[in-house]
Write a protein that holds these residues in place. Structure first.
Motif, PDB file in Angstrom:
ATOM      1  N   TYR A  81      -3.798   1.883  10.654  1.00  0.00           N
ATOM      2  CA  TYR A  81      -2.648   1.989   9.753  1.00  0.00           C
ATOM      3  C   TYR A  81      -3.108   2.318   8.337  1.00  0.00           C
ATOM      4  O   TYR A  81      -2.346   2.836   7.542  1.00  0.00           O
ATOM      5  N   LEU A  82      -4.337   1.956   8.017  1.00  0.00           N
ATOM      6  CA  LEU A  82      -4.848   2.287   6.694  1.00  0.00           C
ATOM      7  C   LEU A  82      -6.341   2.559   6.755  1.00  0.00           C
ATOM      8  O   LEU A  82      -7.012   2.261   7.745  1.00  0.00           O
ATOM      9  N   GLU A  83      -6.821   3.177   5.667  1.00  0.00           N
ATOM     10  CA  GLU A  83      -8.255   3.422   5.562  1.00  0.00           C
ATOM     11  C   GLU A  83      -8.730   2.890   4.216  1.00  0.00           C
ATOM     12  O   GLU A  83      -7.950   2.760   3.274  1.00  0.00           O
ATOM     13  N   MET A  84     -10.024   2.575   4.168  1.00  0.00           N
ATOM     14  CA  MET A  84     -10.629   2.048   2.949  1.00  0.00           C
ATOM     15  C   MET A  84     -11.617   3.095   2.463  1.00  0.00           C
ATOM     16  O   MET A  84     -12.441   3.578   3.235  1.00  0.00           O
ATOM     17  N   LYS A  85     -11.483   3.479   1.199  1.00  0.00           N
ATOM     18  CA  LYS A  85     -12.405   4.471   0.649  1.00  0.00           C
ATOM     19  C   LYS A  85     -13.166   3.853  -0.514  1.00  0.00           C
ATOM     20  O   LYS A  85     -12.568   3.190  -1.357  1.00  0.00           O
ATOM     21  N   LYS A  86     -14.469   4.140  -0.551  1.00  0.00           N
ATOM     22  CA  LYS A  86     -15.271   3.644  -1.665  1.00  0.00           C
ATOM     23  C   LYS A  86     -15.167   4.649  -2.807  1.00  0.00           C
ATOM     24  O   LYS A  86     -15.488   5.827  -2.636  1.00  0.00           O
ATOM     25  N   GLU A  87     -14.646   4.182  -3.932  1.00  0.00           N
ATOM     26  CA  GLU A  87     -14.549   5.044  -5.110  1.00  0.00           C
ATOM     27  C   GLU A  87     -15.268   4.336  -6.250  1.00  0.00           C
ATOM     28  O   GLU A  87     -14.804   3.301  -6.723  1.00  0.00           O
ATOM     29  N   GLY A  88     -16.398   4.886  -6.643  1.00  0.00           N
ATOM     30  CA  GLY A  88     -17.226   4.215  -7.648  1.00  0.00           C
ATOM     31  C   GLY A  88     -17.752   2.936  -7.028  1.00  0.00           C
ATOM     32  O   GLY A  88     -18.300   2.962  -5.924  1.00  0.00           O
ATOM     33  N   SER A  89     -17.506   1.818  -7.701  1.00  0.00           N
ATOM     34  CA  SER A  89     -17.991   0.546  -7.161  1.00  0.00           C
ATOM     35  C   SER A  89     -16.877  -0.193  -6.422  1.00  0.00           C
ATOM     36  O   SER A  89     -17.054  -1.329  -5.998  1.00  0.00           O
ATOM     37  N   GLN A  90     -15.698   0.464  -6.288  1.00  0.00           N
ATOM     38  CA  GLN A  90     -14.554  -0.240  -5.692  1.00  0.00           C
ATOM     39  C   GLN A  90     -14.084   0.366  -4.387  1.00  0.00           C
ATOM     40  O   GLN A  90     -14.201   1.576  -4.176  1.00  0.00           O
ATOM     41  N   TYR A  91     -13.532  -0.497  -3.551  1.00  0.00           N
ATOM     42  CA  TYR A  91     -12.922  -0.036  -2.304  1.00  0.00           C
ATOM     43  C   TYR A  91     -11.420   0.033  -2.496  1.00  0.00           C
ATOM     44  O   TYR A  91     -10.806  -0.923  -2.964  1.00  0.00           O
ATOM     45  N   ARG A  92     -10.866   1.164  -2.143  1.00  0.00           N
ATOM     46  CA  ARG A  92      -9.425   1.354  -2.298  1.00  0.00           C
ATOM     47  C   ARG A  92      -8.784   1.622  -0.936  1.00  0.00           C
ATOM     48  O   ARG A  92      -9.400   2.234  -0.068  1.00  0.00           O
ATOM     49  N   TYR A  93      -7.546   1.154  -0.806  1.00  0.00           N
ATOM     50  CA  TYR A  93      -6.840   1.265   0.479  1.00  0.00           C
ATOM     51  C   TYR A  93      -5.761   2.334   0.430  1.00  0.00           C
ATOM     52  O   TYR A  93      -4.985   2.395  -0.522  1.00  0.00           O
ATOM     53  N   TYR A  94      -5.745   3.159   1.479  1.00  0.00           N
ATOM     54  CA  TYR A  94      -4.759   4.236   1.595  1.00  0.00           C
ATOM     55  C   TYR A  94      -4.068   4.161   2.959  1.00  0.00           C
ATOM     56  O   TYR A  94      -4.730   3.880   3.968  1.00  0.00           O
ATOM     57  N   PRO A  95      -2.756   4.442   2.990  1.00  0.00           N
ATOM     58  CA  PRO A  95      -2.063   4.399   4.289  1.00  0.00           C
ATOM     59  C   PRO A  95      -2.450   5.592   5.160  1.00  0.00           C
ATOM     60  O   PRO A  95      -2.655   6.693   4.659  1.00  0.00           O
ATOM     61  N   LEU A  96      -2.559   5.359   6.458  1.00  0.00           N
ATOM     62  CA  LEU A  96      -2.759   6.453   7.422  1.00  0.00           C
ATOM     63  C   LEU A  96      -1.451   6.726   8.181  1.00  0.00           C
ATOM     64  O   LEU A  96      -1.295   7.762   8.812  1.00  0.00           O
ATOM     65  N   VAL A  97      -0.548   5.761   8.132  1.00  0.00           N
ATOM     66  CA  VAL A  97       0.772   5.916   8.739  1.00  0.00           C
ATOM     67  C   VAL A  97       1.777   5.808   7.595  1.00  0.00           C
ATOM     68  O   VAL A  97       1.668   4.909   6.770  1.00  0.00           O
ATOM     69  N   ILE A 152       0.836  -1.210   0.000  1.00  0.00           N
ATOM     70  CA  ILE A 152       0.000   0.000   0.000  1.00  0.00           C
ATOM     71  C   ILE A 152       0.870   1.258   0.000  1.00  0.00           C
ATOM     72  O   ILE A 152       0.545   2.246  -0.648  1.00  0.00           O
ATOM     73  N   TRP A 153       2.000   1.203   0.691  1.00  0.00           N
ATOM     74  CA  TRP A 153       2.923   2.348   0.661  1.00  0.00           C
ATOM     75  C   TRP A 153       3.486   2.549  -0.744  1.00  0.00           C
ATOM     76  O   TRP A 153       3.638   3.662  -1.208  1.00  0.00           O
ATOM     77  N   ALA A 154       3.789   1.416  -1.403  1.00  0.00           N
ATOM     78  CA  ALA A 154       4.384   1.499  -2.745  1.00  0.00           C
ATOM     79  C   ALA A 154       3.379   2.071  -3.740  1.00  0.00           C
ATOM     80  O   ALA A 154       3.755   2.773  -4.675  1.00  0.00           O
ATOM     81  N   CYS A 155       2.116   1.791  -3.515  1.00  0.00           N
ATOM     82  CA  CYS A 155       1.104   2.230  -4.466  1.00  0.00           C
ATOM     83  C   CYS A 155      -0.225   2.462  -3.747  1.00  0.00           C
ATOM     84  O   CYS A 155      -1.098   1.589  -3.744  1.00  0.00           O
ATOM     85  N   PRO A 156      -0.377   3.630  -3.123  1.00  0.00           N
ATOM     86  CA  PRO A 156      -1.618   3.914  -2.392  1.00  0.00           C
ATOM     87  C   PRO A 156      -2.818   3.917  -3.334  1.00  0.00           C
ATOM     88  O   PRO A 156      -2.685   4.354  -4.483  1.00  0.00           O
ATOM     89  N   GLY A 157      -3.934   3.435  -2.816  1.00  0.00           N
ATOM     90  CA  GLY A 157      -5.155   3.458  -3.607  1.00  0.00           C
ATOM     91  C   GLY A 157      -5.427   2.155  -4.342  1.00  0.00           C
ATOM     92  O   GLY A 157      -6.307   2.090  -5.190  1.00  0.00           O
ATOM     93  N   ARG A 158      -4.683   1.105  -4.018  1.00  0.00           N
ATOM     94  CA  ARG A 158      -4.950  -0.190  -4.647  1.00  0.00           C
ATOM     95  C   ARG A 158      -6.215  -0.809  -4.052  1.00  0.00           C
ATOM     96  O   ARG A 158      -6.547  -0.570  -2.894  1.00  0.00           O
TER      97      ARG A 158
END
Ligand SMILES: [Zn+2]
Length: 148
Positions: A54-70, A16-22
């Motif tokens: 450590y991370l959050e999940m965001k709904k974007e369109g029909s998909q959930y994407r993961y972003y780091p919080l730390v 997730i750090w290497a590529c946020p939003g996967r």
């Protein structure tokens, strides 16, 4: 104080750090190139990392994407601080020496380290006094003996 994460959770965070939003399926694909964890295991790890903030999940369109919080650097700093806090400060030099022996470094890495050491040297104390409990290191025994 941040919660500790396991070695497996750390591997997930690296993706997730290497590529946020996967998405979770992208994270699973990335990890399964190197480890034989089941998708459900990875989803469990993602859930734990959310609970640990450590991370959050965001709904974007029909998909959930993961972003780091730390951030990765922050996480590594916490690990190093924990290590330093659990060791006798008189062993700090030995610790860095061990890291130098165990790790691999490029010429430019070593040049940066040499400069860092040269810059700190003039202001470094001649010796260190640790703050360990009396029974946790030998510094106190030596000090105790010398005062008798
Ligand atoms: Zn000590």
């Amino acid at each position: 104080m941040e919660q500790m994460i396991s070695a497996a959770e750390w591997q997930v965070m690296r993706v997730i750090w290497a590529c946020p939003g996967r998405t979770s399926s992208q994270i699973i694909t990335a990890l399964q190139e190197g480890v034989d964890w089941q998708a459900t295991t990875i989803k469990t790890l993602l859930g734990r990392l959310r609970k640990k903030a450590y991370l959050e999940m965001k709904k974007e369109g029909s998909q959930y994407r993961y972003y780091p919080l730390v951030e990765e650097r922050e996480h590594v700093q916490i690990q190093l601080q924990n290590l330093l806090d659990t060791m006798c400060s008189t062993k700090n030099g030995e610790l860095v020496g061990q890291l130098l022996e165990m790790g691999q470094f490029s010429r430019s890495d070593l040049q940066v380290l040499a400069t860092q050491i040269a810059n700190q040297l003039p202001n470094a104390p001649h010796s260190l006094q640790c703050s360990c409990l009396a029974g946790q290191c030998t510094c106190h025994i030596m000090r105790g003996k010398s005062s008798i």
